[in-house]
Scaffold this motif. Structure first.
Motif, PDB file in Angstrom:
ATOM      1  N   CYS A   1       0.388  37.792  20.310  1.00 31.02           N
ATOM      2  CA  CYS A   1      -0.384  37.172  21.402  1.00 31.02           C
ATOM      3  C   CYS A   1      -1.639  36.496  20.826  1.00 31.02           C
ATOM      4  O   CYS A   1      -2.482  37.160  20.213  1.00 31.02           O
ATOM      5  N   PRO A   2      -1.772  35.181  21.020  1.00 34.90           N
ATOM      6  CA  PRO A   2      -2.872  34.457  20.362  1.00 34.90           C
ATOM      7  C   PRO A   2      -4.255  34.952  20.748  1.00 34.90           C
ATOM      8  O   PRO A   2      -5.189  34.853  19.946  1.00 34.90           O
ATOM      9  N   THR A   3      -4.419  35.468  21.964  1.00 35.50           N
ATOM     10  CA  THR A   3      -5.755  35.908  22.369  1.00 35.50           C
ATOM     11  C   THR A   3      -5.897  37.431  22.309  1.00 35.50           C
ATOM     12  O   THR A   3      -6.927  37.971  22.708  1.00 35.50           O
TER      13      THR A   3
ATOM     14  N   CYS B   1      -4.491  39.726  24.122  1.00 31.50           N
ATOM     15  CA  CYS B   1      -4.785  40.283  25.455  1.00 31.50           C
ATOM     16  C   CYS B   1      -3.767  41.317  25.926  1.00 31.50           C
ATOM     17  O   CYS B   1      -3.868  41.806  27.051  1.00 31.50           O
ATOM     18  N   ILE B   2      -2.769  41.667  25.055  1.00 35.30           N
ATOM     19  CA  ILE B   2      -1.777  42.664  25.484  1.00 35.30           C
ATOM     20  C   ILE B   2      -2.102  44.024  24.873  1.00 35.30           C
ATOM     21  O   ILE B   2      -2.292  44.139  23.660  1.00 35.30           O
TER      22      ILE B   2
ATOM     23  N   VAL C   1      -1.646  43.547  30.576  1.00 41.13           N
ATOM     24  CA  VAL C   1      -2.170  42.274  30.058  1.00 41.13           C
ATOM     25  C   VAL C   1      -3.555  42.066  30.656  1.00 41.13           C
ATOM     26  O   VAL C   1      -3.718  42.178  31.876  1.00 41.13           O
TER      27      VAL C   1
ATOM     28  N   CYS D   1      -5.545  35.793  29.093  1.00 43.97           N
ATOM     29  CA  CYS D   1      -4.177  35.297  28.869  1.00 43.97           C
ATOM     30  C   CYS D   1      -4.171  33.771  29.020  1.00 43.97           C
ATOM     31  O   CYS D   1      -4.749  33.217  29.965  1.00 43.97           O
ATOM     32  N   ILE D   2      -3.505  33.088  28.110  1.00 44.62           N
ATOM     33  CA  ILE D   2      -3.499  31.617  28.117  1.00 44.62           C
ATOM     34  C   ILE D   2      -2.855  31.078  29.399  1.00 44.62           C
ATOM     35  O   ILE D   2      -3.234  30.031  29.919  1.00 44.62           O
TER      36      ILE D   2
ATOM     37  N   CYS E   1       2.042  29.817  28.853  1.00 44.07           N
ATOM     38  CA  CYS E   1       2.198  30.231  27.447  1.00 44.07           C
ATOM     39  C   CYS E   1       3.483  31.049  27.351  1.00 44.07           C
ATOM     40  O   CYS E   1       3.784  31.836  28.253  1.00 44.07           O
TER      41      CYS E   1
ATOM     42  N   VAL F   1       4.405  32.602  24.188  1.00 46.25           N
ATOM     43  CA  VAL F   1       4.437  33.251  22.878  1.00 46.25           C
ATOM     44  C   VAL F   1       5.022  34.659  22.939  1.00 46.25           C
ATOM     45  O   VAL F   1       5.892  35.022  22.152  1.00 46.25           O
ATOM     46  N   CYS F   2       4.561  35.486  23.911  1.00 50.54           N
ATOM     47  CA  CYS F   2       5.033  36.884  23.917  1.00 50.54           C
ATOM     48  C   CYS F   2       6.532  36.963  24.171  1.00 50.54           C
ATOM     49  O   CYS F   2       7.193  37.909  23.723  1.00 50.54           O
TER      50      CYS F   2
HETATM   51  S1  SF4 Z   1       1.464  34.545  27.868  1.00 51.24           S
HETATM   52 FE1  SF4 Z   1       1.776  36.338  26.568  1.00 51.24          FE
HETATM   53  S2  SF4 Z   1       1.304  35.666  24.469  1.00 51.24           S
HETATM   54 FE2  SF4 Z   1       0.513  34.100  25.852  1.00 51.24          FE
HETATM   55  S3  SF4 Z   1      -1.639  34.702  26.049  1.00 51.24           S
HETATM   56 FE3  SF4 Z   1      -0.519  35.607  27.810  1.00 51.24          FE
HETATM   57  S4  SF4 Z   1       0.052  37.661  27.147  1.00 51.24           S
HETATM   58 FE4  SF4 Z   1      -0.582  36.502  25.299  1.00 51.24          FE
END
Ligand code: SF4
Ligand code: B12
Ligand code: SF4
Length: 364
Positions: A201-203, A205-206, A211, A216-217, A243, A245-246
């Motif tokens: 997770c780029p930020t 936040c998990i 979350v 979270c993006i 987003c 990514v996760c």
């Molecule tokens: S969508 Fe998932 S990976 Fe992207 S910022 Fe939110 S929790 Fe993190």
């Protein structure tokens, strides 16, 4: 019978659960108390109602949960080409039609068909906006388990799905399932010791099964209406709407032999998905935004918010490579008193960050 109806309406998964209160009301209370909902006040306003389906439908006895799958391919969408060379990514759930409408229309049809057979029963169809923890009820109905990233994952089909519920006063048989033929109990948690979503997770936040939405993006790009803290700009990368990514890193979305369920045709990607040209977005008018997002779930992103997101992604692009035209455009916006404050001030934030960076980004 419910399952056959759902199948005939094109839902990929369907299951039935008892309409009992949430087992996680305490987690929701703690999450809200920690401010993890950011500016999404509606989550706090209806917290008590969220815990009990009876608050949405008097004498609710059963919940029918359904899911639609959206595009899983290409696995890593191309980030270019964009005419300006700088592109922003859109999350997959929003590549095609608005899921709220796509799912709700068919939930109404499902409820109508049941009402014909049971004229005394009451029904309430929900997708996203009603105060109810959809993932928890869908998990109980056997559609998957709630993963550490908090999304519902089907053990064979992964997590690229969107959920809808029909609450009803009917007593339905909870063992009736679709897409889940061999079992009668909700699937167990298959996350095990995996921490891929947490690590990726780029930020950051998990935390397992929670979350921090305020970081979270997806929240930042779609729900947050004001300036985004400068410390989050770089982690936002190329994302301008949502987003993925996760979900992209989750082994249950990648495993060889994973059975891809048919995507509902409404979610087929159409322009501007999967990416937008950042240079173009910076010049969009309200009409351009409306034209780009007709029938899309992204309609809720206002023009100034979308330009804010595009500026942040453009800043990240410029921190990797020179693009004098794009940089000049950001400078113009930063100095233009006619630009909305959110857009102008974001441009200023982006330029400040670029100036502080060594290498091509800091050069003028
Ligand atoms: S969508 Fe998932 S990976 Fe992207 S910022 Fe939110 S929790 Fe993190
Ligand atoms: C607010 C919201 C957001 C917020 C907050 C997300 C979050 N994790 O809470 C933001 C804007 C960040 C967001 C982002 C996204 N969202 Co959203 N979102 C919602 C919404 C409207 C409410 C969720 C909510 O109440 N959150 C508050 C938290 C505390 O509640 P909760 O996570 O639902 O958890 C409760 C229970 O599930 C329970 N629980 C259940 N099982 C377990 C297990 C354990 C061990 C524990 C401790 C707790 C627990 O605990 C909670 C207390 O009630 C739902 C629709 C709905 N009405 O449910 C869609 C929904 C969750 N979103 C969805 C989607 C697709 C996304 C994105 C993937 C979109 C994107 N690509 O950008 C991202 C994913 C980010 C992520 N990792 O969660 C889908 C999820 C589909 C799926 N496969 O699970 C939903 C269900 C919408 C839909 N109708 O399909 N979302
Ligand atoms: S990446 Fe790993 S920990 Fe995260 S949801 Fe998927 S299986 Fe669970």
């Amino acid at each position: 019978m419910v399952i056959e109806l759902a199948e005939s309406l094109g839902f990929a998964l369907c299951g039935i659960a008892d309409a009992r209160p949430s087992d996680y009301a305490d987690q929701l209370r703690d999450w809200l108390a920690a401010g993890k909902h950011g500016q999404m006040r509606y989550l706090a306003d209806h917290a008590a109602a969220r815990a009990d389906p009876a608050s949405l439908l008097d004498h609710a006895r059963s919940i029918v949960a359904v899911a639609d799958f959206y595009p899983t391919q290409p696995a890593a969408p191309p980030i270019s080409p964009a005419p300006s060379g700088a592109a922003g990514r859109i999350a997959r759930y929003a590549w095609g039609d608005d899921y709220h409408k796509t799912i709700k229309k068919r939930l109404f049809a499902l409820a109508d068909a049941l009402r014909e057979r049971h004229p005394d029963a009451a029904f309430r169809c929900v997708v996203d906006t009603a105060p109810i923890p959809e993932r928890e009820h869908a998990a109980r109905a056997g559609l998957g388990w709630v993963g550490k990233h908090t999304l519902l994952i089907h053990p064979r089909h992964g997590s690229w799905m969107l959920i809808g519920l029909v609450l009803t006063t009917l007593e339905l048989n909870p063992s009736e399932r679709m897409g889940w033929p061999a079992r009668t109990a909700p699937p167990a948690d298959h996350c095990g010791t995996c921490t891929r979503c947490i690590d990726a997770c780029p930020t950051g936040c998990i935390t397992p099964y929670s979350v921090d939405a305020s970081r979270c993006i997806s929240y930042l790009t779609i729900e947050h209406r004001s300036l985004i803290d400068g410390s989050l700009h770089e982690p936002m990368g190329d994302w301008v709407a949502g987003c993925d990514v996760c979900q992209e890193v989750c082994p249950h979305n990648q495993r060889e032999g994973r059975e891809a369920l048919p995507m509902h045709p409404a979610y087929a990607p159409r322009p501007p998905a999967p990416t937008v040209d950042l240079g173009e977005v910076l010049g969009w008018t309200e009409d351009d935004r409306r034209a780009a997002f007709t029938r899309s779930a992204l309609k809720r992103i206002k023009l100034d918010m979308f330009k804010r997101n595009a500026l942040i992604a453009a800043g990240n692009h410029l921190s990797r490579r020179d693009d004098p035209g794009l940089r000049q455009r950001i400078e113009q916006i930063a100095a233009d008193a006619d630009e909305p404050a959110l857009v102008r001030e974001t441009a200023q934030q982006v330029l400040m960050r670029l100036l502080r960076q060594p290498g091509p980004a800091g050069r003028r």
